[in-house]
Write a protein that holds these residues in place. Structure first.
Motif, PDB file in Angstrom:
ATOM      1  N   THR A   6       0.830  -1.201   0.000  1.00  0.00           N
ATOM      2  CA  THR A   6       0.000   0.000   0.000  1.00  0.00           C
ATOM      3  C   THR A   6       0.863   1.248   0.000  1.00  0.00           C
ATOM      4  OG1 THR A   6      -1.709  -1.197   1.215  1.00  0.00           O
ATOM      5  CG2 THR A   6      -1.851   1.204   1.212  1.00  0.00           C
ATOM      6  N   ILE A   7       1.911   1.246   0.814  1.00  0.00           N
ATOM      7  CA  ILE A   7       2.829   2.387   0.877  1.00  0.00           C
ATOM      8  C   ILE A   7       3.521   2.572  -0.468  1.00  0.00           C
ATOM      9  CG2 ILE A   7       4.958   3.247   1.922  1.00  0.00           C
ATOM     10  CD1 ILE A   7       4.018   1.861   4.535  1.00  0.00           C
ATOM     11  N   LEU A   8       3.986   1.486  -1.067  1.00  0.00           N
ATOM     12  CA  LEU A   8       4.642   1.568  -2.375  1.00  0.00           C
ATOM     13  C   LEU A   8       3.696   2.118  -3.440  1.00  0.00           C
ATOM     14  CD1 LEU A   8       6.717  -1.733  -2.462  1.00  0.00           C
ATOM     15  CD2 LEU A   8       7.585   0.596  -2.295  1.00  0.00           C
ATOM     16  N   ALA A   9       2.464   1.657  -3.433  1.00  0.00           N
ATOM     17  CA  ALA A   9       1.491   2.141  -4.412  1.00  0.00           C
ATOM     18  C   ALA A   9       1.232   3.628  -4.220  1.00  0.00           C
ATOM     19  CB  ALA A   9       0.193   1.346  -4.285  1.00  0.00           C
ATOM     20  N   ALA A  10       1.108   4.059  -2.977  1.00  0.00           N
ATOM     21  CA  ALA A  10       0.889   5.477  -2.691  1.00  0.00           C
ATOM     22  C   ALA A  10       2.069   6.315  -3.165  1.00  0.00           C
ATOM     23  CB  ALA A  10       0.662   5.675  -1.195  1.00  0.00           C
ATOM     24  N   MET A  37       9.498   5.363   3.617  1.00  0.00           N
ATOM     25  CA  MET A  37       9.396   3.920   3.829  1.00  0.00           C
ATOM     26  C   MET A  37      10.173   3.511   5.070  1.00  0.00           C
ATOM     27  SD  MET A  37       9.571   2.144   0.085  1.00  0.00           S
ATOM     28  CE  MET A  37      10.118   0.609   0.765  1.00  0.00           C
ATOM     29  N   GLN A  38      11.345   4.093   5.245  1.00  0.00           N
ATOM     30  CA  GLN A  38      12.141   3.782   6.438  1.00  0.00           C
ATOM     31  C   GLN A  38      11.409   4.223   7.695  1.00  0.00           C
ATOM     32  OE1 GLN A  38      15.884   5.738   5.703  1.00  0.00           O
ATOM     33  NE2 GLN A  38      16.818   3.871   4.930  1.00  0.00           N
ATOM     34  N   GLY A  39      10.780   5.388   7.631  1.00  0.00           N
ATOM     35  CA  GLY A  39      10.016   5.872   8.783  1.00  0.00           C
ATOM     36  C   GLY A  39       8.850   4.975   9.100  1.00  0.00           C
ATOM     37  N   ALA A  40       8.184   4.462   8.072  1.00  0.00           N
ATOM     38  CA  ALA A  40       7.040   3.569   8.280  1.00  0.00           C
ATOM     39  C   ALA A  40       7.506   2.228   8.832  1.00  0.00           C
ATOM     40  CB  ALA A  40       6.296   3.373   6.969  1.00  0.00           C
TER      41      ALA A  40
END
Length: 42
Positions: A6-10, A37-40
């Protein structure tokens, strides 16, 4: 795994919407996406 996808798609949507006109701008967007991404992941 679903959260990461989901993060990658966003991030892909954000990069495409931002409409980078230069490779430098694209590199900065990719860098910011990697940092988020690192923060997530933390």
């Amino acid at each position: 795994m679903k959260k990461i996808l989901t993060i990658l798609a966003a991030m892909m949507i954000i990069v495409s919407v931002s409409g980078c006109n230069t490779f430098e701008g694209l590199g900065e967007d990719i860098e910011r996406a990697g940092e988020s991404m690192q923060g997530a992941a933390d």
